[in-house]
Design a protein around this motif. Structure first.
Motif, short mmCIF file in Angstrom:
data_model
loop_
_atom_site.label_atom_id
_atom_site.label_comp_id
_atom_site.label_asym_id
_atom_site.label_seq_id
_atom_site.Cartn_x
_atom_site.Cartn_y
_atom_site.Cartn_z
N ALA A 168 21.27 49.88 20.68
CA ALA A 168 20.66 49.95 22.00
C ALA A 168 19.55 48.92 22.16
CB ALA A 168 20.13 51.36 22.26
N CYS A 169 18.86 48.61 21.08
CA CYS A 169 17.80 47.61 21.14
C CYS A 169 18.35 46.24 21.48
CB CYS A 169 17.06 47.57 19.80
SG CYS A 169 15.68 46.40 19.75
N PHE A 170 19.55 45.94 20.96
CA PHE A 170 20.14 44.62 21.19
C PHE A 170 20.94 44.52 22.48
CE2 PHE A 170 19.71 44.70 16.51
CZ PHE A 170 19.01 43.51 16.33
N GLU A 171 21.44 45.63 22.97
CA GLU A 171 22.38 45.61 24.10
C GLU A 171 21.88 44.92 25.36
OE1 GLU A 171 23.69 49.64 24.56
OE2 GLU A 171 25.59 49.24 23.52
N PRO A 172 20.57 45.00 25.71
CA PRO A 172 20.13 44.35 26.95
C PRO A 172 20.34 42.84 26.97
CG PRO A 172 18.50 45.94 26.20
CD PRO A 172 19.50 45.80 25.09
N GLY A 177 22.86 35.49 21.39
CA GLY A 177 21.79 35.25 20.43
C GLY A 177 20.65 34.45 21.00
N ALA A 178 20.96 33.44 21.83
CA ALA A 178 19.90 32.62 22.42
C ALA A 178 19.03 33.45 23.35
CB ALA A 178 20.52 31.44 23.17
N GLU A 179 19.65 34.31 24.17
CA GLU A 179 18.87 35.14 25.09
C GLU A 179 17.95 36.08 24.32
OE1 GLU A 179 19.58 38.38 28.69
OE2 GLU A 179 21.21 37.03 28.10
N TYR A 180 18.48 36.67 23.24
CA TYR A 180 17.65 37.55 22.42
C TYR A 180 16.49 36.76 21.80
CZ TYR A 180 15.94 40.33 18.56
OH TYR A 180 15.12 40.99 17.69
N ALA A 181 16.78 35.55 21.32
CA ALA A 181 15.75 34.75 20.68
C ALA A 181 14.63 34.40 21.67
CB ALA A 181 16.37 33.47 20.11
N PHE A 182 14.99 33.98 22.87
CA PHE A 182 13.99 33.66 23.88
C PHE A 182 13.16 34.89 24.24
CE2 PHE A 182 16.62 29.86 24.91
CZ PHE A 182 15.61 28.91 24.85
N ALA A 183 13.84 36.03 24.42
CA ALA A 183 13.13 37.25 24.79
C ALA A 183 12.15 37.68 23.71
CB ALA A 183 14.13 38.37 25.08
N SER A 184 12.57 37.58 22.45
CA SER A 184 11.70 38.01 21.36
C SER A 184 10.52 37.06 21.19
CB SER A 184 12.50 38.10 20.05
OG SER A 184 12.99 36.83 19.66
N ARG A 185 10.67 35.83 21.65
CA ARG A 185 9.55 34.89 21.58
C ARG A 185 8.49 35.22 22.63
NH1 ARG A 185 9.88 28.29 22.38
NH2 ARG A 185 7.78 27.83 21.58
N LEU A 186 8.95 35.66 23.80
CA LEU A 186 8.04 35.93 24.90
C LEU A 186 7.45 37.33 24.83
CD1 LEU A 186 10.10 34.31 27.78
CD2 LEU A 186 8.10 33.34 26.62
N ALA A 187 8.20 38.27 24.25
CA ALA A 187 7.74 39.66 24.19
C ALA A 187 7.06 39.94 22.85
CB ALA A 187 8.91 40.61 24.39
N PRO A 188 6.15 40.90 22.81
CA PRO A 188 5.43 41.18 21.56
C PRO A 188 6.25 41.97 20.55
CG PRO A 188 4.72 42.68 23.29
CD PRO A 188 5.64 41.69 23.95
N THR A 189 7.42 42.50 20.95
CA THR A 189 8.23 43.30 20.03
C THR A 189 9.63 42.69 19.91
OG1 THR A 189 8.95 44.75 21.83
CG2 THR A 189 6.99 45.41 20.59
N SER A 190 10.34 43.10 18.87
CA SER A 190 11.72 42.65 18.66
C SER A 190 12.52 43.81 18.12
CB SER A 190 11.75 41.48 17.66
OG SER A 190 11.47 41.95 16.35
N CYS A 191 13.79 43.56 17.79
CA CYS A 191 14.65 44.60 17.23
C CYS A 191 14.63 44.59 15.71
CB CYS A 191 16.09 44.39 17.72
SG CYS A 191 16.29 44.56 19.50
N VAL A 233 23.23 42.40 10.16
CA VAL A 233 22.41 42.72 11.33
C VAL A 233 20.94 42.36 11.07
CG1 VAL A 233 21.56 44.59 12.80
CG2 VAL A 233 23.98 44.50 12.17
N VAL A 234 20.43 42.73 9.91
CA VAL A 234 19.04 42.44 9.57
C VAL A 234 18.79 40.93 9.55
CG1 VAL A 234 17.28 42.61 7.77
CG2 VAL A 234 18.73 44.58 8.29
N ASP A 235 19.63 40.19 8.83
CA ASP A 235 19.39 38.75 8.68
C ASP A 235 19.74 37.96 9.93
OD1 ASP A 235 18.41 39.13 6.16
OD2 ASP A 235 20.25 38.60 5.12
N ALA A 236 20.75 38.40 10.68
CA ALA A 236 21.09 37.71 11.92
C ALA A 236 19.96 37.85 12.93
CB ALA A 236 22.39 38.25 12.50
N GLU A 237 19.35 39.03 12.97
CA GLU A 237 18.19 39.21 13.86
C GLU A 237 17.09 38.23 13.49
OE1 GLU A 237 14.40 40.55 15.32
OE2 GLU A 237 14.99 40.50 13.20
N ARG A 238 16.82 38.08 12.22
CA ARG A 238 15.81 37.12 11.76
C ARG A 238 16.23 35.70 12.08
NH1 ARG A 238 15.40 36.98 6.09
NH2 ARG A 238 13.56 35.67 6.44
N TYR A 239 17.52 35.41 11.89
CA TYR A 239 18.03 34.07 12.15
C TYR A 239 17.82 33.68 13.62
CZ TYR A 239 21.41 30.38 13.14
OH TYR A 239 22.00 29.23 13.58
#
Length: 439
Positions: A168-172, A177-191, A233-239
């Motif tokens: 559920a954390c990743f679904e939005p 991957g690019a959208e998640y990366a940009f969002a995690s850069r702008l937001a203070p939290t990540s998955c 999942v763990v390492d791809a999120e970091r990647y």
């Protein structure tokens, strides 16, 4: 003695599988053989790599083939070649299902031929001695997550809530991957924490089972695959988070993940009756020791360097492949439709140009352990074609400065090469991962 004479003195013939004898002798009792390629779209690189792997399986007891592919896709191939219940009877069907660009890397005739051969070999062996085919790359965040949730629902429902919360954390981010990366850069939290908690819950469950000595409640191979999906999942999120920073960090996250996955595969396949042995198939930029290139200056490590550091030079043999001219399958840009492209003669002063001038035919070079000729210690440009390729850039790009005698333990040189044959064209609905490095 001239440089050309030194090259010719070291060159061995490369016309048939029997000509690999000096390389087999050099490999000896090493447990890891990593075999590269100068492009992901060249028939001869795949066919020679398969030829060497066949001999290692038959003559030296290798039983893991680990490739630069996604875990979920390659695990379907693994089930086919190991004749697992319910698996595809023809490995071609499993390979044809690959849907992440660039599909031609593994969905091609050469890999089909090898996997059909491997299934035939495994059919004559007891299940515990069958050779596996595994993907060790990091791109499959969403595919691994969905596969893990499905497995947990069937086998360990007590962990489903943890997995669903992570999903559920990743679904939005729409599996982008690019959208998640940009969002995690702008937001203070990540998955990140959700992914880590998921992996921890699986590992703790296994630890409890091992501590009380209870037998596994289900197929150990399938559970290992589930754990590996969690690790992806763990390492791809970091990647993906590292990718957006545009540094060497994302490359290092990816290659450390591949080396870690190989170590897990070796440990998983160690049944105490035989030494665990693995062949690794990846691009030269991952296989050749980064310290012998300009990659190290950029703060990058790679699989070849990590293998030598972790397992020792005596237990690891790194084999590079390269060619002078020919053709290749590649895309003109990231995510583009595949195309057959010409590969012009290597530029003057390069490694490939030197081997062409001195030998002018296919040749095997096994790097001497001592008393190496001077040309093996010289830094020469060495061609590297990624999944994105533009022949017109040959004059200033597409090469990696390389000290051959330090980057590899052996090198297969091919005078002329041809494009491989894909199983299908790129499909309109296939997944294109967010790019960081096009190899």
């Amino acid at each position: 003695m001239s440089t050309h004479d030194e090259v010719r003195e070291l060159a061995g013939p490369l016309r048939s599988e029997a000509d690999l004898d000096p390389l087999i002798e050099r490999i000896g009792d090493a447990r890891i053989v990593a075999v590269g390629e100068a492009s992901h779209g060249t028939h001869e690189y795949y066919s020679w790599r398969a030829a060497l792997t066949r001999r290692l399986i038959e003559e030296r007891g290798f039983h893991v083939v680990a490739v630069e592919g996604d875990w979920p896709d390659c695990y379907r191939v693994n089930r086919s070649v190991r004749l697992r219940p319910g698996a595809d009877e023809d490995p071609r069907d499993a390979l044809d299902s690959f849907a992440r660009w660039p599909t031609w890397m593994w969905a091609n005739d050469d890999v089909v031929d090898f996997c059909r051969w491997l299934r035939g070999v495994n059919a004559a062996r007891p299940e515990e001695q069958r050779v596996g085919f595994y993907g060790i790359d990091v791109y499959s965040l969403w595919e691994s997550m969905h596969g893990l949730v499905e497995w947990l629902r069937q086998h360990e429902p007590e962990h489903v809530d943890t997995a669903v919360q992570a999903l559920a954390c990743f679904e939005p981010f729409g599996e982008d991957g690019a959208e998640y990366a940009f969002a995690s850069r702008l937001a203070p939290t990540s998955c990140e924490q959700a992914a880590v908690d998921l992996l921890r819950s699986l590992c703790e469950e296994r630890g409890l089972q091992e501590a009380d000595g209870s037998p596994p409640a289900h197929d150990p191979e399938a559970r290992f695959a589930a754990e590996q999906n969690a690790a992806v999942v763990v390492d791809a999120e970091r990647y993906y988070r590292a990718m957006i920073r545009g540094s060497a960090e994302s490359w290092n996250v990816r290659d450390v993940h591949m080396a870690d996955t190989l170590d897990r595969l070796l440990a998983h396949s160690d049944d105490g009756t035989r030494p665990p042995k693995a062949v690794v198939w990846e691009h030269n930029t991952h296989i050749g020791d980064a310290r012998a290139t300009d990659m190290a200056d950029a703060g990058m490590t790679n699989v070849g360097q990590l293998l030598r550091e972790r397992h020792g030079a005596d237990d690891v043999v790194l084999v590079g492949l390269g060619g002078y001219r020919g053709g290749v399958i590649a895309g003109e840009s990231w995510g583009a439709q595949m195309a057959r492209m010409p590969v012009p003669p290597a530029r003057p002063g390069s490694l490939e140009a030197l081997l062409h001038e001195a030998v002018g035919e296919d040749a095997l070079f096994v790097v001497p352990r001592q008393d190496r000729p001077d040309w093996l210690a010289r830094r020469l440009d060495h061609r590297a074609i990624g999944v994105v390729y533009r022949p017109e850039r040959e004059k200033w790009g597409n090469y990696v400065p390389t000290v051959l005698g330090e980057r590899y333990d052996a090198f297969l040189y091919l005078e002329d090469t041809a494009p491989l044959q894909p199983l299908h064209l790129e499909r309109a609905d296939e997944h294109v991962p967010a790019p960081a490095h096009a190899v």
